[in-house]
Motif scaffolding. Structure first.
Motif, PDB file in Angstrom:
ATOM      1  N   GLN A  44       0.850  -1.189   0.000  1.00 38.19           N
ATOM      2  CA  GLN A  44       0.000   0.000   0.000  1.00 38.19           C
ATOM      3  C   GLN A  44       0.888   1.242   0.000  1.00 38.19           C
ATOM      4  O   GLN A  44       1.851   1.317   0.765  1.00 38.19           O
ATOM      5  CB  GLN A  44      -0.945   0.001   1.207  1.00 38.19           C
ATOM      6  CG  GLN A  44      -2.070  -1.025   1.117  1.00 38.19           C
ATOM      7  CD  GLN A  44      -3.164  -0.769   2.125  1.00 38.19           C
ATOM      8  OE1 GLN A  44      -2.906  -0.349   3.242  1.00 38.19           O
ATOM      9  NE2 GLN A  44      -4.400  -1.022   1.722  1.00 38.19           N
TER      10      GLN A  44
ATOM     11  N   LYS B  59      -3.827   1.209  -7.557  1.00 36.54           N
ATOM     12  CA  LYS B  59      -5.223   1.595  -7.708  1.00 36.54           C
ATOM     13  C   LYS B  59      -5.942   1.546  -6.370  1.00 36.54           C
ATOM     14  O   LYS B  59      -5.515   0.884  -5.422  1.00 36.54           O
ATOM     15  CB  LYS B  59      -5.933   0.684  -8.710  1.00 36.54           C
ATOM     16  CG  LYS B  59      -6.218  -0.714  -8.217  1.00 36.54           C
ATOM     17  CD  LYS B  59      -7.096  -1.468  -9.199  1.00 36.54           C
ATOM     18  CE  LYS B  59      -7.492  -2.839  -8.649  1.00 36.54           C
ATOM     19  NZ  LYS B  59      -8.406  -3.568  -9.585  1.00 36.54           N
ATOM     20  N   THR B  60      -7.041   2.293  -6.327  1.00 32.58           N
ATOM     21  CA  THR B  60      -7.985   2.200  -5.214  1.00 32.58           C
ATOM     22  C   THR B  60      -9.241   1.515  -5.753  1.00 32.58           C
ATOM     23  O   THR B  60      -9.240   0.974  -6.859  1.00 32.58           O
ATOM     24  CB  THR B  60      -8.321   3.583  -4.661  1.00 32.58           C
ATOM     25  OG1 THR B  60      -8.872   4.376  -5.733  1.00 32.58           O
ATOM     26  CG2 THR B  60      -7.095   4.272  -4.125  1.00 32.58           C
ATOM     27  N   GLU B  61     -10.306   1.588  -4.997  1.00 38.18           N
ATOM     28  CA  GLU B  61     -11.540   0.934  -5.431  1.00 38.18           C
ATOM     29  C   GLU B  61     -12.125   1.590  -6.680  1.00 38.18           C
ATOM     30  O   GLU B  61     -12.775   0.937  -7.488  1.00 38.18           O
ATOM     31  CB  GLU B  61     -12.571   0.955  -4.302  1.00 38.18           C
ATOM     32  CG  GLU B  61     -12.169   0.145  -3.085  1.00 38.18           C
ATOM     33  CD  GLU B  61     -13.226   0.186  -2.010  1.00 38.18           C
ATOM     34  OE1 GLU B  61     -14.226   0.918  -2.200  1.00 38.18           O
ATOM     35  OE2 GLU B  61     -13.056  -0.502  -0.986  1.00 38.18           O
TER      36      GLU B  61
ATOM     37  N   TYR C 280      -3.288   3.598  -1.887  1.00 32.67           N
ATOM     38  CA  TYR C 280      -3.432   2.831  -3.119  1.00 32.67           C
ATOM     39  C   TYR C 280      -2.738   1.486  -2.938  1.00 32.67           C
ATOM     40  O   TYR C 280      -1.770   1.370  -2.178  1.00 32.67           O
ATOM     41  CB  TYR C 280      -2.795   3.562  -4.298  1.00 32.67           C
ATOM     42  CG  TYR C 280      -3.611   4.714  -4.845  1.00 32.67           C
ATOM     43  CD1 TYR C 280      -4.029   4.709  -6.173  1.00 32.67           C
ATOM     44  CD2 TYR C 280      -3.934   5.813  -4.062  1.00 32.67           C
ATOM     45  CE1 TYR C 280      -4.756   5.763  -6.706  1.00 32.67           C
ATOM     46  CE2 TYR C 280      -4.663   6.872  -4.572  1.00 32.67           C
ATOM     47  CZ  TYR C 280      -5.068   6.843  -5.894  1.00 32.67           C
ATOM     48  OH  TYR C 280      -5.795   7.883  -6.408  1.00 32.67           O
ATOM     49  N   THR C 281      -3.211   0.483  -3.663  1.00 27.95           N
ATOM     50  CA  THR C 281      -2.597  -0.838  -3.628  1.00 27.95           C
ATOM     51  C   THR C 281      -1.851  -1.090  -4.931  1.00 27.95           C
ATOM     52  O   THR C 281      -2.408  -0.902  -6.016  1.00 27.95           O
ATOM     53  CB  THR C 281      -3.660  -1.937  -3.428  1.00 27.95           C
ATOM     54  OG1 THR C 281      -4.373  -1.684  -2.212  1.00 27.95           O
ATOM     55  CG2 THR C 281      -3.004  -3.311  -3.348  1.00 27.95           C
TER      56      THR C 281
ATOM     57  N   GLN D  45      -5.830   8.670   1.079  1.00 34.97           N
ATOM     58  CA  GLN D  45      -6.393   7.360   0.771  1.00 34.97           C
ATOM     59  C   GLN D  45      -5.319   6.465   0.149  1.00 34.97           C
ATOM     60  O   GLN D  45      -4.779   6.781  -0.909  1.00 34.97           O
ATOM     61  CB  GLN D  45      -7.572   7.486  -0.201  1.00 34.97           C
ATOM     62  CG  GLN D  45      -8.256   6.163  -0.514  1.00 34.97           C
ATOM     63  CD  GLN D  45      -9.432   6.352  -1.440  1.00 34.97           C
ATOM     64  OE1 GLN D  45      -9.646   7.442  -1.971  1.00 34.97           O
ATOM     65  NE2 GLN D  45     -10.200   5.294  -1.640  1.00 34.97           N
TER      66      GLN D  45
END
Length: 208
Positions: A170, A203-205, A190-191, A188
């Protein structure tokens, strides 16, 4: 060079397709852009699928990742400012600049951009002796060596080291400051989903 659309709709993209077809009759295999609007929207993704090219997005807010285009825009800006200060038509001087640029041999390749793209020289008013044919293998080797030298110089100057980011980590992504309360990084996380050389895709969701 092609125009950048501030508001990107499917109709505007189809208009850009018409301009591209009329003037170049060719489509690149890979188009590299930054990851900001309008290039990160679904309309541009559909446009890429429609024309069949791969859209490669560089790291946002990191001009070095798109250094070739950034440096060229700096040169164009200098030509436009010179035309403006001398009260000449900026549009006409831009055409003159691009024509001269495409007909001038590059210091690394010793060939003009037109020769490398179209396989022929542009006719100019400057008298010249017919040069030998372009050897693309030699040009590619010289280009690779020069870029490697520039990379080593830039890495040494910035004291760059190999990153240790792995898929699944992350990370926080840098963001533009909109006011005094904005943080340098998006809070927020990101992965990381993909990694290729120095490029990392996260990216995030709802965003990549």
């Amino acid at each position: 060079m092609y125009p950048v659309l501030s508001i990107c709709s499917w109709k505007a993209l189809r208009a850009t397709e018409n301009v591209t077809a009329t003037n170049t009759t060719m489509v690149r295999n890979v188009v590299k852009t930054d990851n900001d609007p309008p290039f990160n929207g679904s309309e541009f993704r559909e446009f890429a699928n429609h024309l069949g090219f791969k859209h490669r997005k560089i790291t946002p807010l990191w001009p070095q990742a798109n250094g070739e285009a950034e440096r060229f825009m700096k040169t164009i800006g200098k030509a436009i400012r010179a035309a403006h200060s001398e009260h000449r038509s900026c549009k006409q001087e831009l055409y003159n600049f691009l024509g001269n640029y495409r007909a001038t041999p590059h210091s690394t390749t010793n060939a003009t951009p037109t020769e490398l793209l179209l396989g022929r020289k542009l006719k100019t008013r400057v008298p010249e002796i017919t040069p030998p044919a372009v050897n693309k293998t030699v040009i590619q080797d010289n280009d690779w060596k020069r870029k490697e030298q520039m990379k080593q110089y830039a890495d040494g100057k910035r004291k760059a080291t190999q990153h240790k980011i792995k898929i699944g980590d992350q990370v926080l992504v840098k963001q533009q400051k909109t006011d005094k309360l904005s943080t340098p990084y998006n809070p927020q996380p990101y992965t990381v989903i993909k990694q290729h050389a120095s490029m990392v895709t996260a990216k995030t969701e709802d965003k990549e």
